[in-house]
Structure formats: structure tokens, C-alpha cells
Design an enzyme around this catalytic site. Structure first.
Site, PDB file in Angstrom:
ATOM      1  N   ASP A 155      -9.978  -3.571   6.311  1.00 51.23           N
ATOM      2  CA  ASP A 155      -9.456  -3.978   7.617  1.00 51.23           C
ATOM      3  C   ASP A 155      -9.296  -2.812   8.592  1.00 51.23           C
ATOM      4  OD1 ASP A 155      -9.265  -6.734   7.363  1.00 51.23           O
ATOM      5  OD2 ASP A 155      -7.266  -6.670   6.478  1.00 51.23           O
ATOM      6  N   ASP A 214      -3.338 -10.136  -2.464  1.00 50.01           N
ATOM      7  CA  ASP A 214      -3.236  -9.893  -1.026  1.00 50.01           C
ATOM      8  C   ASP A 214      -1.920 -10.451  -0.487  1.00 50.01           C
ATOM      9  OD1 ASP A 214      -4.564  -8.899   1.339  1.00 50.01           O
ATOM     10  OD2 ASP A 214      -4.778 -10.976   1.975  1.00 50.01           O
ATOM     11  N   GLU A 219      -0.635  -5.841  -3.101  1.00 49.52           N
ATOM     12  CA  GLU A 219      -0.927  -5.334  -1.756  1.00 49.52           C
ATOM     13  C   GLU A 219       0.370  -5.462  -0.960  1.00 49.52           C
ATOM     14  OE1 GLU A 219      -0.855  -5.369   1.935  1.00 49.52           O
ATOM     15  OE2 GLU A 219      -1.804  -7.343   1.720  1.00 49.52           O
TER      16      GLU A 219
END
Length: 495
Positions: A393, A294, A341
Site C-alpha cells: 500500500d 489484515d 497486521e
């Protein structure tokens, strides 16, 4: 991984079941059966640590597992609970997780299991527990941290007595004695999680499914790791952050994003060859087959915000560890089965770092249609990519499409050759037929759900991470429709 593959995103807390939250018991097996029937090769999960609240990205530990995921039914099978204890379960919602109510009930069950283990465990079980405790160095810090957190009613570690917050030797020695019983219980709980998760991994492997995990770049200030290793973070002598993480202002926010995680002292981490990161990644790779990193851009450069700031405007860029970290990881761990990511505003240095490491980046179809030259448009993909229809998200594809401006909707309809009523299936088809090596679809998009299926709204606190799958949704019709697209797009049987 170069072979084309398909996967589904579903966090375990969202699985069906009657105990208020998805867990690692029989419903996992049912989901894995469904995913195998649907031609999937990967199951993607969010971080599995013990959440400080609801968000899996706000974890009390980068190493420990979430006790709320432990299956009561499997504890009955092991003999640590009796069936009547489950019959007294409160009435929980099957559509939303009430984390506070679940935690109270499940913690009571886990304490009951610990008592029964202490009185009834065989020598073989006791040896297994001791073997687990002895082979995971992080447990010493975690079990004492969790015990002290219980002692001080969940307060942040910096609110504990100063001698404990600052880990003075005499106070630590005293605490290890006074909290020994609670620390032993916490070790038992982690053993249960580890045992059940390894069962899940075996069941997934038996169905040719790999598990794709998620490693947040930062850890929570209120975590065992920051408490145990304060010298590795930008903290003052009292343990208060000097600078925190976030993102600068952009087209989506005039004030940027203020996450609040303490920043790493990368210079100090480099002094011992990034030992903390080596341990973290080794533990994560012992849990999952592949990992999503992430906020990958933070490894190239990160936004440093003064701790006293009210928003992210006054931050500035600092250099990340770059290739030095990944060279150390590769030397210690071998080939790195990672996904970067790399969403948001990505500068050339981030792309260069990703390519030098040899990692695929991430594409999201919902990001593709505002800019006619977007890298998220399928015709601009490179094969070393992982494409998503939507993410944890974002809104679901259906919910997102229904709120778009008419001109953007028209552009998407022209690009896909599809009607609004068929747009979710069109997006799945776009992802699957693209050149991206891996295509992942959140289960909400497989089911065609609207905004009611959304998992998280960034920047908000209420009602996030609570969505749960209805048991009847995992049906043969959805599996067969997905498998058909998997087959025609050459993504079958890659695991």
C-alpha cells in the site's frame, strides 16, 4: 516461529510471462529458484481469491482461487489445451496487467479446457475432480454464485431477482438445475487452480521456502459468503448493509476511510463457536504455511459506519470478538501460524490481544521517522515482530524517500549513516540486522525501483495492482547481494 528468517513480497499477478498476467506456471519456478539463491525462507503473497476487479482485497470469495492465475502452459502439459491455442494469444503488455483483456482471453481458454476435459478426461482425472468437489463444502455455494453471476452479467447478488438474492428454497432448487452446466464448469476451474497451486507449494517446499498468505479481516459485500450466510452480517432483510467497515479520521485523513465491507454479527458467529471463521482459517492454512491477518485491530475493536454515510466521520467503535475467537481457532486448529497486521493507531487493548494470542506484530521502516519514539524504529523493535521496508500500500522505498521533506531526509541519513543514493540498500540492511524474527522486502525494493514500481495507492481506483516484474530483473547479481546480507544478519536457512 522464533528462528530469524528473510522473505520477499511478490504477488503472483506481478510475475513475468507472455499471457498478460503472472500465473502459476514456469515463471513461478524461476522466481522460486531466484528466491532460494537469494537466501530467502519465505515468499509472501497477497490474497489469492477471485478479484472483483483488480484488487486482491476485493474478492468474490474468501475460499475460491483466482482463475486468472491458472497457467495456460500447464494446461497444455495436462492435455486440456493444445499449444496452438496459446499461439493465438493477444499481444499483452509485459509491464502492466490489463485485467479486463486478460479475463476475456483466459476465460475463453478455460472454457476450451473444460470442453476437452469432458470429452477426453481419463477415469483417474474424473475421479480426482470428483474427489476435490466432494471434499470442499464451500464449493456448493461458490459454483452456484459464480454461475448466477455469469447469468446476470456480473451484477451484485442483491440486484438478482429477489427470490434468488434472498435464497428462497424453490428458487434455489430451480437455479441448481438451470445453472448446473455452468456450476460444473466453475467447479472444474477451481480444481485447476487447486491442482496448480499445490504444485507451487511443492516446488516452494523443495527449495525450503514457506508461503506466507494474507487473510483480509472483512469480505466483500459482493461475495459468495455474504450471499450464502446473510445472517452472519449486518444486513437488512433485502441484503443491504446496515453498517460498513472503515477507519476513523486520523492524521492522514480528516474524513477517515470508508471501505464499505459489511460488518460481522459477532454475536451470531459466537453462537456456533465461530464455525464460519474456523472453516475459513482451515481452508487458508491448507493453502499457505503462514498467514498475515489484515487489520488485526478489528478483532479487538472495529469502526462501525452507518451504511448511508458518505465518509467515515460518523462512525463509532464496537467491540470485536477478542480472545473468544482465537481460543476457538486454537482449540480446533492447534497452534496458529499467524502474523498480526497491527498498523495504524493501535490502542493498548489491541496490543494486549496480540500478546495474549502470542502473535508477532508488524513494523514498517517507512513509518519510523516522523516520530522520534516510533515503535517502527529498529532500536524499539521487540523480537516478536515482522519488519518490512515498505508494503503493497505504500510507495517503494526509493520513491518514498525522494518525496520526503529535507529535515526528515536528514534524520534518516543520520540514523542509517547512508547517502540518498544508497538508501534502499540501507533500509534492507536495517530490516535484516534488526531483532525482528522475520524481515520481508517487496521485490520492488530489492530492485531499487522508484514510484513506477508502486503496487497500490489507497483511496484511488485507477492503475492499481497492475505492476509486473520484468523477467531480466531476477538476475544473479540481485540474488547474490541479497544473500550476502541474509548471511551476515543470521537469517539464512530458517524455513
Amino acid at each position: 516461529m522464533n528462528q530469524r528468517a528473510a522473505g520477499v513480497l511478490l504477488h503472483p499477478t506481478s510475475l513475468p510471462g507472455r499471457f498478460g498476467i503472472g500465473d502459476l506456471g514456469p515463471e513461478v519456478d524461476r522466481f522460486l529458484d531466484w528466491a532460494h539463491q537469494a537466501g530467502q525462507s519465505w515468499w509472501q503473497v497477497l490474497p489469492l481469491g477471485p478479484a472483483d476487479g483488480a484488487s486482491p482485497y476485493n474478492s468474490l470469495s474468501a475460499f475460491a482461487g483466482n482463475p486468472l492465475l491458472i497457467s495456460p502452459e500447464l494446461l497444455v502439459e495436462r492435455g486440456w489445451l493444445v499449444a496452438t491455442e496459446l499461439e493465438d494469444s493477444p499481444s499483452f503488455s509485459t509491464q502492466q496487467v490489463d485485467f479486463d483483456r486478460v479475463a476475456v482471453w483466459k476465460n475463453r481458454l478455460l472454457h476450451s479446457a473444460w470442453q476437452r476435459f469432458q470429452s477426453q478426461a481419463s477415469s483417474a482425472d474424473q475421479e480426482q475432480l470428483q474427489g476435490f468437489l466432494g471434499s470442499n463444502d464451500w464449493l456448493d455455494d461458490w459454483t452456484l454464485f459464480a454461475a448466477l453471476r455469469a447469468r446476470y452479467d456480473g451484477q451484485g447478488w442483491w440486484q438478482w431477482p429477489p427470490e434468488l438474492a434472498q435464497r428462497e428454497a424453490a428458487a434455489m432448487a430451480s437455479a441448481r438445475q438451470s445453472e448446473a452446466a455452468e456450476a460444473a464448469y466453475q467447479g472444474f476451474v477451481q480444481w485447476l487452480f487447486h491442482e496448480q497451486w499445490q504444485r507451487v507449494r511443492s516446488e516452494a517446499a523443495a527449495r525450503n521456502l514457506g508461503i506466507l498468505g494474507d487473510v483480509p479481516i472483512y469480505v466483500s459485500w459482493n461475495s459468495a459468503e455474504v450471499w450464502a450466510h446473510p445472517h452472519l452480517f449486518e444486513l437488512d432483510e433485502r441484503g443491504m448493509p446496515l453498517a460498513v467497515a472503515g477507519c476513523p479520521p486520523d492524521a492522514y485523513s480528516d474524513t477517515g476511510q470508508l471501505w464499505g465491507n459489511p460488518l460481522y454479527r459477532w454475536d451470531r458467529m459466537a453462537e456456533d463457536g465461530f464455525r464460519w471463521w474456523l472453516d475459513r482459517m482451515q481452508a487458508a492454512l491448507a493453502t499457505c504455511d503462514r498467514l498475515r491477518l489484515d487489520h488485526f485491530r478489528g478483532f479487538a475493536g472495529y469502526w462501525s459506519i452507518p451504511a448511508e454515510a458518505e465518509n467515515a466521520v460518523d462512525g463509532h467503535w464496537e467491540d470485536g470478538p477478542g480472545m473468544a475467537l482465537f481460543e476457538a481457532l486454537r482449540e480446533a486448529l492447534g497452534e496458529l501460524p499467524l502474523i498480526a497486521e497491527d498498523l495504524g493507531v493501535i490502542t493498548p487493548d489491541v496490543d494486549e490481544l496480540r500478546r495474549n494470542i502470542g502473535l508477532p506484530g508488524q513494523k514498517v521502516l517507512q513509518f519510523a521517522f516522523e516520530d522520534p519514539v516510533s515503535v517502527h524504529l529498529p532500536h524499539n523493535f521487540e523480537p516478536a515482530s515482522v519488519v518490512y521496508t515498505s508494503t503493497h500500500d505504500s510507495d517503494t522505498t526509493r520513491g518514498w524517500f525522494e518525496t520526503l521533506a529535507p529535515d526528515i531526509r536528514q534524520r534518516i541519513e543520520s540514523y542509517t549513516g547512508s547517502t540518498p543514493e544508497q538508501m534502499v540498500d540501507a533500509f534492507i540492511r536495517l530490516a535484516y540486522t534488526s531483532v525482528a524474527e522475520l524481515a520481508i522486502v517487496p521485490i520492488q525494493d530489492v530492485l531499487g525501483l522508484g514510484t513506477e514500481g508502486r503496487m497500490n495507492v489507497p483511496g484511488t481506483v485507477e492503475d492499481n495492482w497492475r505492476w509486473r516484474l520484468e523477467a531480466e530483473h531476477l538476475d544473479a547479481e540481485h540474488a547474490e547481494r541479497l544473500r550476502t546480507i541474509v548471511e551476515v544478519s543470521g537469517r539464512l536457512g530458517a524455513a
